[in-house]
Structures are given as structure tokens and as C-alpha cells.
Design a protein around this motif. Sequence first.
Motif, mmCIF file in Angstrom:
data_model
loop_
_atom_site.group_PDB
_atom_site.id
_atom_site.type_symbol
_atom_site.label_atom_id
_atom_site.label_comp_id
_atom_site.label_asym_id
_atom_site.label_seq_id
_atom_site.Cartn_x
_atom_site.Cartn_y
_atom_site.Cartn_z
ATOM 1 N N GLN A 2 -8.728 -3.442 9.921
ATOM 2 C CA GLN A 2 -10.120 -3.603 10.337
ATOM 3 C C GLN A 2 -10.511 -2.614 11.426
ATOM 4 N N ALA A 3 -9.506 -2.185 12.205
ATOM 5 C CA ALA A 3 -9.764 -1.251 13.305
ATOM 6 C C ALA A 3 -9.791 0.201 12.831
ATOM 7 N N GLY A 4 -9.436 0.478 11.548
ATOM 8 C CA GLY A 4 -9.515 1.848 11.080
ATOM 9 C C GLY A 4 -8.384 2.300 10.213
ATOM 10 N N ALA A 5 -7.259 1.526 10.176
ATOM 11 C CA ALA A 5 -6.152 1.893 9.301
ATOM 12 C C ALA A 5 -6.562 1.686 7.845
ATOM 13 N N GLN A 6 -5.991 2.493 6.947
ATOM 14 C CA GLN A 6 -6.364 2.407 5.541
ATOM 15 C C GLN A 6 -5.606 1.295 4.817
ATOM 16 N N ASP A 7 -4.350 1.025 5.242
ATOM 17 C CA ASP A 7 -3.547 0.030 4.530
ATOM 18 C C ASP A 7 -2.390 -0.413 5.443
ATOM 19 N N TYR A 8 -1.644 -1.427 4.997
ATOM 20 C CA TYR A 8 -0.428 -1.791 5.737
ATOM 21 C C TYR A 8 0.648 -2.174 4.721
ATOM 22 N N LEU A 9 1.902 -1.922 5.105
ATOM 23 C CA LEU A 9 3.070 -2.286 4.284
ATOM 24 C C LEU A 9 4.032 -3.119 5.133
#
Length: 609
Positions: free
Chosen positions: A100-107
Amino acid sequence: MTEYKPVRILIVEDNPGDVRLVQEFLEIYDGYFEIECVERLSMAIESVKKNNFDVILLDLALPDSFGLDTVDRLYSTSTEIPIIVLTGNRDEDIALKAVQAGAQDYLVKGQFDSDLLVRSIRYAIERKKIEEDLLESERRYKDLFENANIMIQSVNQEGRFITVNREWLDTMGYSLEEVKNLTVFDILDKDCIEHCSAVFEKVLSGEPQKNVEARFVTKNGRKIDVEGNIFSRVYGGKIIATHGIFKDVSEKKRAEKELKESEERYRTTFEHTGTAMLIVEEDTTISLVNSEFEKLSGYSKEEIEGKMSWTQFVHPDDIERIKNYHYARREGRAAPTTYEFRAINRRGDILNIFIIVGLIPGTKKCVASLIDITPLRRLNNLLRAISEINEIVAKEKETEKVLKSVCRKLALVYGAIVTSIKRGEGLLPVGAEGISLKPVSEVITSCPANSKALEGKTIKLRKDELLCSRCMPNPYEYVLSIPLLYEKVHGVIVIHSNSEFNDEEVALIEKLSRNIAFALTAHKIEKERERAFEQLTANIIAFDKSADRLRNPLSVIMSSIELRKELGSEKVIEIIKEQSKRIKEELDELRKEEVNTYKLAKDSIKKFI
């Protein structure tokens, strides 16, 4: 063979095992990825400043940074590089906040394999690119919206303004705060509210409106004419607002109004100038004519304008000359502005035209004024014909020859001529030019023009289709019948023409007819006088003969008187009676001839005087 540029990846991770695992996943795609690894956030920031990376794999738990702060600090350093957060099971909530703060994805570490990692990297790069394109598009739109030199407004379904651009504010004189309290109907001139309300309803129904014209009223009360397009904005399948794009066309409207007024003034002048006028395009097409040109040519405006060339009205022998003038004028070469030429109207009449022509400034068009000088030319030709006829009348004594000469000379001026002499109560055709005598002979007395002319009146008539067609297959438009009048009607001159006879022409022809009638009268008197003198001479000769015949009985009487003694009185008386009878008979015959001679001489002298 296509060469692929390797995807450059920055791994920010302090756990060597995790780093090694990621490297192993990516090494499967030999040569497709280039990897750089750093253990601290500070090192990552420095590396980003020096190198171009396509994607960053970021662990949130680093020796010099932890949690969302790690994402914020790296994102602020390079907003254009997509970030994929690497997190443990316990930190999944933080990872969602990072996205939500700007990252495109998470793993989640331990829960992804090679395929999932590579797919995440590709999607992150594509999403970031789309995001950047969208931001750039929004920036361009905002720049366009704010700096466009056209008025842009957005209005909700109730007609209240959502937003307007700077040009709108500058033109209308309102502040942005003031606009928030206005509806679109507050800025409309009262005369166009009804129209604009109907347009607004159509847009709200999903029907875009183009080339909408309206009149806005500015804050200070100035009215401006605007023109533009209005369309609706749809969200969630519903129309939530309308967008309008307008330009101020007040100057254009004023210019159009002035141009229209100027054109109306020009057209009024053009139409009522009193002469035939036309405007000609470079390709010789006639684009505009006035009513006088319609009369001159015989064609209507609808038939001429944009459809006909001026060459269609010019005599074939004059076309090349005038074409040379036409193109020379447009090429800057010398060409006369006034000249004469021969025109042909719809009926086929040849007209003598005096023209004044010139180019319209700044165009290849020319405007021309035409004056029909055919009547002047005809009048000049008529004067020449009259002069020649008068010479013939002065010399020629034969009536038939005179009238035939009149036909020949007037036919050089007009279409067809017939001359006739009076016989009893009717007319006998003598000469004809441009028309056959035979059909004329059949209808000459029944013609109303001739009937009136026999009464001593000059008659002008328009053609009678039924009657005139019996004289000629293509009757002329106008007929003029003039009596040969001097003390009485001696005959009639009938003139046919496709041009109307003016008063000056008629007066000249009437004077000519009187001269001809006087000459015919004088010729007749001269003939009668000659006959009288011939009869007198014959009578004198007869008298001489009678005198010779009288001498014999007188001699007998005189001789008998002298011999009265020898003959006796009775015999002398008998001789005297017999010879006196002979003398009386001779004198009676002589007296008859004397009376006839006196009467003939008296009538001849009376007419001559």
C-alpha cells in the motif's frame, strides 16, 4: 535472432541463506537475470544511485532498517524502480502495508519457488511501467488541463461545478472558491438557458453533444459567445458528471457579424447597382450574378452560379481575346480594364457589351460590370441606313424599287422587314428581307399590327405565337408596324426584332416613313402631271386636225355663197345647212376633248400645289 537485455536485480538481504536461495531460483534462467546483492539499506541506496536496476527484492528486517520505514526510505530514493518485499510468515501484515505504501508485490520466504519468483518479478516490472505511464498521462492531462488556452469545466448531475481550469477562471473572472458555489446555469445568459438545459439533459442520457453554442456571462456581467463539445463521465456503469470543452468565439462571432453585414451591404450594392454584374473565379466559373445579369443573359441565378463559365456567353470570335485578358490579369500582366465584346444571350441574340472588370484584392476572383450598348449600336446603324434610304428615295421614281430598297437597308439593322402598298382596303406586299413573301401575303391583312397601321397608327406588339408562326418558323419577339402616311396611308413598313424598340428608334423610323410617303405622293403627282401634258399635246394635235377638217366645209359654204346667182338661193341654203351640220359635229367632238384636258390639268396642278 532476438537478443534479450538481462533483467538487472538488486537483492537487499542480510541472510546469506535467503540470498543463496533466490540466486539459485534465478540461475535456472541462464543469462536472463543480472544480480547484485547488498546487506544493508544504506548500501542499497548508494547502489541505486550509481546503477540502473529493473527491480529490487527487499527484506524488511535489515541491520540498519526495519519494517515499513525500510520501504519508505528506499522508495523515496528511487520511485521509478519496482520493489518486491521479501518477508517471513509473521510479517505478512506489514508486507501488505508495504504494498500500500508503494511496493509492487510481496513474497513470503519459504513459500515461493522459481516460477513464482520470476512471475512476480515480471509482473512487478510491468505494473510499475503501467503505473509510470499512468502517472505521466495524468501529469500531461493536468498540465493540459491547467495550461490549455481553452475553457474546460466539469459539472455534476445537478449542474454544480466540480472543477474548472485556469483559462476558465481567467475568462470568467471567478476564483476557484467562488466556482464551488455556482451551477452551470448561473453563468448562462438567460436567452440560452432553455437551449443549454436541453443539451445538458442529452449529455446526461449518454449522448455527447458537439459544436454546442452558448453565451456565458462573466462575473462582471460581460457576455461572451462560446462554442465547444460536451460529453459524459461514466463510473461504475453510471454517468456521474459531464465534461465541457469550450473556446471563446466572441471575436469570431463579431467578425462573422461584421462580415455578414459587409456582405449584405456588398450584395445590396451588387444587386442594385443598375448594371449587370458578376463575379468570376480563376477557372472562369461564374460564382455570383445579380438580377440585371439574369435579364441580360436570359438565364436564372440557379442556372448560372457555380455551374456556368463566362465563355458560354461570349461570341466565338471574341473568346480567345478575352481569355488572354482573363489569365494575363491574374498573372500580373497588362490587361485592359474596359473593352467591348459581343455576347450571346439565351435566345441566341448577339449583344454588343461594354465591360468594366478588375481583380478583387487579395484573390484571383474578378468582378465585372456589363452595359448593353446594343441599342446604341443599333441606333447608330439605323441612322446610317436612314441616310442611305433618303438618298435612294431622292433619286428613285419607281415605288416598288423604293420599297424594296427600304427592306434591304433596314434588314442590316433588324431581323426581318416587310414593305407593302395599299390596294383598296388591304395591303399588297412589295419587298421582304429575312422572311418569305408568300406566307406574308396570306396573313398581312389579318395581322393586328397592320390593321392598326392602315388606320394611320404606329403599333408596337409582342409576338403572337399563333399568328407570327404562320409568317416564319421562329418568330421574333417584337413587331413594329409603321404606316407610310402623308395626307393618307400609302402603305406599311413592318419590322421584326428580338430587341425591344425604344422611343428614339420609333421616332426616327416614323420620320423616315413620312419622307417615303411624301416621295411616293410626289412621284404620283409627277406622273399625273406628265399624263395631263401628254393629253393636252394630243388634244392640240387633234385640234389642228379638226381645224383642217373644218376648213373644207367652210370653204364649201364660202364658195356656194359666191356662186349664189348661178346656184340659186335655195341650193346655197341647202349647202350651208349641210356643211354647218358637219362643222357642228366637229366642234362638239373638239369641245369634249377640251373639257377632259381641262379637268386633267386642273387635278394635276391641284395635287402638285
